[in-house]
Write a protein that holds these residues in place. Structure first.
Motif, short mmCIF file in Angstrom:
data_model
loop_
_atom_site.label_atom_id
_atom_site.label_comp_id
_atom_site.label_asym_id
_atom_site.label_seq_id
_atom_site.Cartn_x
_atom_site.Cartn_y
_atom_site.Cartn_z
N GLY A 98 -4.33 0.05 3.38
CA GLY A 98 -2.57 0.20 4.05
C GLY A 98 -3.11 0.41 5.70
O GLY A 98 -2.78 -0.85 6.48
N GLY A 151 -7.30 6.41 -6.36
CA GLY A 151 -6.12 5.15 -6.12
C GLY A 151 -6.01 5.76 -4.66
O GLY A 151 -5.04 4.25 -3.99
N ALA A 153 -5.57 3.17 -1.36
CA ALA A 153 -4.54 2.22 -0.49
C ALA A 153 -4.45 2.92 0.66
O ALA A 153 -4.21 1.90 1.40
CB ALA A 153 -3.36 3.13 -1.95
N VAL A 183 2.20 1.83 -2.99
CA VAL A 183 1.34 2.30 -4.61
C VAL A 183 1.23 3.58 -4.17
O VAL A 183 0.82 4.66 -5.11
CB VAL A 183 -0.12 1.33 -4.15
CG1 VAL A 183 -1.38 2.83 -4.78
CG2 VAL A 183 0.78 -0.36 -4.37
N ILE A 184 1.26 4.48 -2.75
CA ILE A 184 1.00 5.67 -2.86
C ILE A 184 2.00 6.16 -2.76
O ILE A 184 1.98 7.45 -3.52
CB ILE A 184 0.83 6.44 -1.28
CG1 ILE A 184 -0.37 5.11 -0.76
CG2 ILE A 184 0.93 7.76 -0.64
CD1 ILE A 184 -1.10 5.14 1.11
N ALA A 208 0.52 -1.14 0.14
CA ALA A 208 -0.09 -0.48 -0.17
C ALA A 208 0.68 1.36 0.02
O ALA A 208 0.39 2.09 -0.31
CB ALA A 208 -0.79 -0.23 1.23
#
Length: 659
Positions: free
Chosen positions: A240, A232, A236, A209-210, A206
């Motif tokens: 997370g 998104g 995320a 992805v951030i 997570a």
């Protein structure tokens, strides 16, 4: 070699602080028996990589792509083989999550274990895992296969995204290949994150992805793309936070990034404002409606009488005798108190007392110790597993070699990563109008946030330090490599480098091999089934009626000399072990809640036999699931097979001649 000081002198105190933390923390992986091998291997590999770097940087995109596809293919093959031939006995927190998820997926929404009342932060991951189990059952998959598919998917997605981030930020070929080696050729891809499903890897994914979405935000030139990235980021952050609440450190890191950019009067700060708001929204949704909705959907009811307040972990983090780690005495004391309010009051008093007792010097020493614990990766193969269920003979024939190679390999790889990132941090001169430097600043603050949270405020465990890996990977690819003054390298001079490289690599292999061959383990787990819900969390024992016989087969690929099986304290049972080849039978001796046998046992097939020969029912610790197989062979009760039940047992070889 010299580093030009004019354009690459230390500039950011935050970067210097993180570099010092990485350098100091990396010493936590050393021990008196492994230090020489770790240091010599690390130094030789660093020198070899220095000579090989120009060669790597001359490789074409096509060649890099071919190497990457080959490495990833071999990695996946290796991962599948490990999951098939080297399954581990998962225990402690990950098994409690797995067991409850298995129960929820079967439609049983009763939460009997007090574990989740004490640690409600693991309710969301349990509920989410149960949905994956239910999905797998629709495809007629056992929960074993489903959880393996989940872990390998998460892990390999993380690896691919790290490599994709490196390519997106246009890092040098040498940096890309270094990351590829760390991710695919070290124990990172084959041990804890592959074999045990828990919250660490989903949370790391997570965070990664951030970082990627924040990098893409300024490049989004349409409303549609910005909406997608905003969603998104929120999703995320939501997932997370549900997985691991300490991901909250990203929020102050993001706000501090905005503040620093404002102080530097960078107009680009406005580009990060909306993404940080989306990040905050996702975290807020996780804290308030997210957990409440999951609690309702899973029929989970909090019990304040069992709950531990946040002060409990702060208290353990200040326990000098326990090095600021999880401490059984602190846990037992809080359990003995009536409710959360009483625990909070006791913890607050003890926190003040411990701070006063430690003083500034004592606190500093404890914090340094906790920092080395956080970045200690030497036990990566042992995190949350009690040994292999029954490793094959070819592995156990050289188990000391393999396990020490895994330990030193990941330690060396981690130290090289820490050193490389530290060098780039020390040589970094930020120019915050550049997007890479903004992302690097956020990564620095995030890594420092994670470390500070566990060093200063919380208890420390070696796994927790792995949370900074996404930030370190981002720093590795976002920060420029130090500028090195080089003489012009002719083809003749370049050819002279190869003998040096060959010598360095050969020396590394020789040192590695000599050390590993001369090293033996004091204890070797030959076969084990240690998954259980634990008596401390009020695991319910199984009642065995008079005249009942339980049997379970265990195959030993190598000899053992110690065997134990867990029953229940004060239960009167007859426990024997039979060699199925020779027919020889040994009677075990009762010791507290276990029955023990200290006897040389040759490799072969054995039968554990437990009988209630008395006139009254007896209690026994029998682990049962709905759709998850715990051991290679099932328990039979009066000749009736129960494929999803197992005894709790351990076969070991205690080596009295170990070094």
């Amino acid at each position: 070699m010299s580093i030009t000081s004019k354009s690459h002198r230390p500039y950011s105190l935050l970067a210097v602080l993180l570099a010092l933390c990485l350098i100091i923390g990396s010493t936590g992986s050393f021990s008196s028996q492994t230090s020489l091998a770790i240091v010599s291997t690390t130094v030789l590999l660093l020198i070899a990589s220095y000579y090989l770097r120009p060669f790597f940087n001359r490789l074409s995109i096509r060649q890099i792509r071919t190497i990457t596809y080959l490495a990833l293919t071999l990695m996946v093959i290796g991962q599948v083989l490990i999951l098939i031939f080297l399954p581990v006995s998962v225990y402690h927190d990950p098994y409690r999550v797995l067991s409850q998820a298995d129960q929820l997926a079967a439609g049983d929404h009763v939460w009997q274990s007090t574990y989740f009342w004490r640690y409600p932060n693991n309710v969301p991951i349990t509920y989410i895992l149960s949905k994956f189990f239910a999905l797998g059952q629709l495809a007629h998959l056992s929960n074993n296969i489903t959880i393996h598919l989940l872990t390998i998917s998460l892990l390999d997605t993380f690896i691919v995204l790290v490599l994709k981030t490196c390519a997106d930020l246009k890092s040098r070929q040498s940096t890309f290949l270094g990351l590829l080696a760390f991710l695919t050729a070290t124990p990172f891809a084959y041990t804890y994150y592959l074999q045990v499903f828990y919250s660490d890897l989903p949370a790391m994914l997570a965070v990664l992805v951030i970082f990627r979405l924040l990098w893409r935000w300024p490049k989004a030139n349409t409303t549609k793309s910005k909406v997608k990235i905003s969603l998104g980021l929120s999703i995320a952050a939501l997932l997370g936070m549900l997985m691991k609440p300490n991901m909250i450190v990203l929020l102050p890191a993001g706000l501090l990034t905005l503040l620093i950019l404002a102080i530097k009067k960078e107009r680009t700060k406005k580009q990060l404002l909306l993404p940080i708001i989306c990040l905050s929204l996702g975290m807020a949704l996780a804290i308030i409606p997210g957990t409440l909705l999951i609690d309702h959907a899973s029929s989970y009811q909090p019990h304040s009488a069992e709950a531990f307040p946040a002060s409990h972990w702060v208290l353990m983090g200040l326990n000098k005798s326990g090095d600021g780690m999880y401490d059984d005495q602190d846990v037992e004391k809080d359990i003995s108190l009536a409710n959360a309010s009483a625990r909070r009051q006791y913890d607050s008093q003890q926190i003040v007392h411990r701070i006063q007792t430690l003083g500034p010097l004592g606190l500093s020493e404890l914090w340094l110790k906790k920092l080395t614990i956080l970045l200690d990766v030497s036990a990566v193969q042992d995190w949350y597993n009690g040994g292999f269920e029954s490793a094959p003979k070819w592995y156990q024939d050289h188990i000391a070699f393999y396990q020490k190679a895994i330990k030193i390999g990941y330690v060396v790889a981690s130290i090289i990563l820490f050193f490389t990132v530290s060098l780039r941090l020390l040589c970094w001169r930020p120019r915050f109008h550049r997007q890479k430097d903004q992302l690097a600043l956020l990564a620095v603050l995030t890594a420092l946030g994670y470390l500070a949270f566990h060093v200063i405020f919380w208890e420390a465990e070696s796994r927790y330090g792995q949370s900074i890996l996404p930030a370190l990977f981002v720093l590795l690819v976002a920060l420029p490599a130090p500028v090195v003054r080089r003489q012009k390298v002719t083809k003749v001079k370049r050819q002279k480098h190869w003998p040096r490289v060959a010598f360095l690599i050969s020396a590394t292999i020789a040192i590695y091999a000599v050390f590993l061959q001369s090293y033996s383990l004091s204890t070797i787990v030959v076969a084990a089934q240690r998954s259980q819900l634990s008596v401390q969390y009020h695991a319910q024992p199984t009642t065995i009626s008079p005249g009942t016989t339980l049997e379970q087969q265990v195959n030993l690929a190598k000899p053992a000399n110690t065997f134990s099986v867990q029953i229940q304290a004060k239960s009167t049972m007859t426990v024997t072990l039979q060699n199925l080849q020779s027919g020889q039978v040994w009677t075990l001796t009762e010791k507290a809640d276990e029955f023990i046998l200290n006897q040389p046992l040759p490799a072969g097939s054995y039968q554990i036999v437990i009988q209630n020969q008395g006139l009254v029912p007896q209690l026994i610790d029998l682990v049962q699931t709905n759709n998850y197989t715990l051991a290679p062979f099932p328990v039979t009760i009066n000749q009736v097979e129960n494929k999803n039940a197992s005894l709790i047992y351990l076969f070991e070889w205690l080596n009295t001649k170990s070094s």
